[in-house]
Design a protein around this motif. Structure first.
Motif, short mmCIF file in Angstrom:
data_model
loop_
_atom_site.label_atom_id
_atom_site.label_comp_id
_atom_site.label_asym_id
_atom_site.label_seq_id
_atom_site.Cartn_x
_atom_site.Cartn_y
_atom_site.Cartn_z
N SER A 17 68.52 1.41 17.08
CA SER A 17 69.60 1.72 17.51
C SER A 17 70.72 2.62 18.24
CB SER A 17 70.08 0.88 16.37
OG SER A 17 70.71 2.38 15.68
N VAL A 18 70.95 3.41 18.63
CA VAL A 18 71.24 5.11 18.97
C VAL A 18 70.66 5.05 20.54
CG1 VAL A 18 71.88 7.08 18.88
CG2 VAL A 18 72.63 5.53 16.84
N ILE A 19 69.43 5.91 19.98
CA ILE A 19 68.74 5.75 21.47
C ILE A 19 68.82 5.21 22.54
CG2 ILE A 19 67.73 8.23 19.53
CD1 ILE A 19 64.92 7.39 19.96
N LYS A 20 68.28 4.18 22.48
CA LYS A 20 67.85 3.20 23.82
C LYS A 20 69.32 3.41 24.41
CE LYS A 20 69.22 -0.85 20.96
NZ LYS A 20 68.52 -2.25 20.13
N SER A 21 70.65 3.51 24.13
CA SER A 21 71.41 3.24 25.09
C SER A 21 71.31 4.31 26.25
CB SER A 21 72.96 3.32 24.86
OG SER A 21 73.11 4.46 24.05
N TYR A 22 71.11 5.59 25.87
CA TYR A 22 70.90 6.93 25.93
C TYR A 22 69.48 7.25 27.04
CZ TYR A 22 74.80 8.94 23.15
OH TYR A 22 75.67 8.63 22.68
N LEU A 23 68.39 6.11 26.48
CA LEU A 23 67.38 6.07 27.46
C LEU A 23 66.54 5.34 27.96
CD1 LEU A 23 64.88 7.13 23.91
CD2 LEU A 23 65.97 8.91 25.80
N ASN A 24 67.83 4.38 28.63
CA ASN A 24 67.67 3.56 29.74
C ASN A 24 67.64 3.62 30.90
OD1 ASN A 24 68.82 1.14 28.06
ND2 ASN A 24 71.27 1.21 28.30
N ILE A 32 60.22 16.61 20.70
CA ILE A 32 59.60 17.99 19.74
C ILE A 32 59.30 17.48 18.45
CG2 ILE A 32 60.58 20.15 19.44
CD1 ILE A 32 62.00 19.61 21.75
N GLY A 33 58.07 18.56 18.06
CA GLY A 33 57.78 18.01 16.26
C GLY A 33 57.76 16.76 16.29
N SER A 34 56.43 16.36 16.40
CA SER A 34 56.57 14.22 16.43
C SER A 34 55.77 14.17 14.83
CB SER A 34 55.62 14.00 17.53
OG SER A 34 56.08 14.01 18.82
N GLY A 35 55.65 15.53 14.35
CA GLY A 35 55.35 14.84 12.64
C GLY A 35 54.53 14.02 12.62
N THR A 36 54.29 13.05 11.70
CA THR A 36 53.72 11.96 11.61
C THR A 36 53.22 11.64 13.20
OG1 THR A 36 54.98 10.43 10.28
CG2 THR A 36 54.42 11.78 8.88
N GLY A 37 53.59 11.66 13.25
CA GLY A 37 53.35 10.69 14.42
C GLY A 37 53.75 8.48 14.58
N GLN A 38 54.47 8.50 13.49
CA GLN A 38 55.36 7.23 13.19
C GLN A 38 56.55 6.97 14.08
OE1 GLN A 38 55.62 8.28 9.00
NE2 GLN A 38 56.14 6.35 9.23
N HIS A 39 57.27 7.63 14.32
CA HIS A 39 58.33 8.15 14.77
C HIS A 39 57.58 7.69 16.61
CE1 HIS A 39 62.14 9.78 12.86
NE2 HIS A 39 62.42 8.18 12.94
N ALA A 40 56.81 8.00 17.64
CA ALA A 40 56.16 7.80 18.60
C ALA A 40 55.90 6.54 18.84
CB ALA A 40 55.24 9.42 18.77
N ALA A 41 54.63 6.35 18.42
CA ALA A 41 54.47 4.50 18.02
C ALA A 41 55.30 3.90 17.87
CB ALA A 41 53.41 4.53 16.62
N TYR A 42 56.53 3.59 16.93
CA TYR A 42 57.69 2.88 17.22
C TYR A 42 58.58 2.88 18.22
CZ TYR A 42 60.48 -0.02 14.67
OH TYR A 42 62.22 -1.35 14.42
N PHE A 43 58.85 4.11 18.91
CA PHE A 43 60.18 3.88 19.70
C PHE A 43 59.51 3.92 20.87
CE2 PHE A 43 62.24 7.28 17.12
CZ PHE A 43 63.14 6.44 16.58
N GLY A 126 69.82 13.67 32.02
CA GLY A 126 68.98 13.99 30.80
C GLY A 126 69.89 14.32 29.87
N HIS A 127 69.09 13.60 28.91
CA HIS A 127 69.73 13.71 27.39
C HIS A 127 68.78 14.14 26.43
CE1 HIS A 127 71.85 10.18 28.69
NE2 HIS A 127 73.70 10.62 28.23
N PHE A 128 69.17 14.93 25.89
CA PHE A 128 68.66 15.25 23.85
C PHE A 128 69.82 15.03 23.39
CE2 PHE A 128 68.80 20.09 22.40
CZ PHE A 128 67.28 19.42 21.86
N LEU A 129 68.77 14.22 22.17
CA LEU A 129 69.09 13.82 21.53
C LEU A 129 67.83 14.53 20.17
CD1 LEU A 129 68.28 10.25 22.63
CD2 LEU A 129 69.90 11.47 22.77
N ILE A 130 68.97 14.72 18.93
CA ILE A 130 68.73 15.32 17.50
C ILE A 130 69.24 14.67 16.39
CG2 ILE A 130 68.82 17.38 16.22
CD1 ILE A 130 70.08 18.90 18.89
N TYR A 131 68.08 14.21 15.78
CA TYR A 131 68.48 13.74 14.35
C TYR A 131 68.58 14.27 12.71
CZ TYR A 131 67.89 10.53 10.74
OH TYR A 131 67.90 9.94 9.15
#
Length: 199
Positions: A17-24, A32-43, A126-131
């Motif tokens: 809900s936050v990052i989508k406005s920065y990526l329009n 960076i650091g995709s971990g399990t891969g869950q975020h990547a698949a969902y986003f 470009g944007h750098f988004l850190i959670y």
């Protein structure tokens, strides 16, 4: 090989809900650091207008690849090995960078290297988004974050929840202007930076 993180499951919608406005206006995003891969698949599924490029150290690739293969999305790319401590990342200039729950796992030297690499490879504007969790003014924002920090340091003395102000300082040093700090569930934050056109 497809690993599952409950934390990723809980935070994926608040983050999106936050990052989508920065990526329009982005065509591609480096995670960076995709971990399990869950975020990547969902986003990538939620943002079909852009290409989502995964990356991580090689030992995390099998789970990321498994999520990618299950998702079957044309805009979701298999991971490459990215060591943020390397002097040159050997990548094409990128529209945006996203990373979640990495700054407190990395050593502080690697956090600084990450900012340097992003500053060098992110396109102007470009944007750098850190959670993740951060301290503010040197203080923990919750008792649970303080306990989590103790757990981190017991696992690895170089890991720690970082200071919000230190993140801003290193962003400025690498040509990244602070845009906004978003409060997130579970005492986390999402920090948004933008690459300066003149850097």
């Amino acid at each position: 090989m497809r690993q599952h993180s409950e934390a990723c499951e809980r935070n994926k919608d608040p983050i999106l809900s936050v990052i989508k406005s920065y990526l329009n206006y982005s065509k591609s995003v480096l995670e960076i650091g995709s971990g399990t891969g869950q975020h990547a698949a969902y986003f990538a599924g939620a943002l079909p207008n852009l290409t989502w490029q995964t990356s991580d150290l090689r030992h995390n690739h099998p789970s990321i690849i498994a999520w990618i293969e299950q998702a079957e999305l044309p805009n979701l790319k298999k991971p490459f090995s990215l060591d943020v401590s390397r002097r040159y990342w050997d990548i094409e200039p990128i529209d945006a960078v996203f990373t979640a729950n990495t700054a407190h796992i990395m050593s502080w030297d690697n956090v600084k290297s990450m900012f340097k690499g992003v500053g060098e490879n992110l396109k102007p504007g470009g944007h750098f988004l850190i959670y993740g969790p951060f301290k503010v003014g040197g203080n923990f924002t919750s008792e649970s974050n303080e306990q989590f920090n103790e757990h981190l340091k017991a696992q690895n003395p170089e890991s720690a929840i970082r200071d919000y102000e230190d993140m801003l300082s290193h962003a400025r040093h690498n040509g990244l202007s602070f845009v906004e700090r978003h409060s997130m569930p579970a005492n986390n934050m999402l920090l948004a930076f933008q690459k300066n056109a003149s850097f």
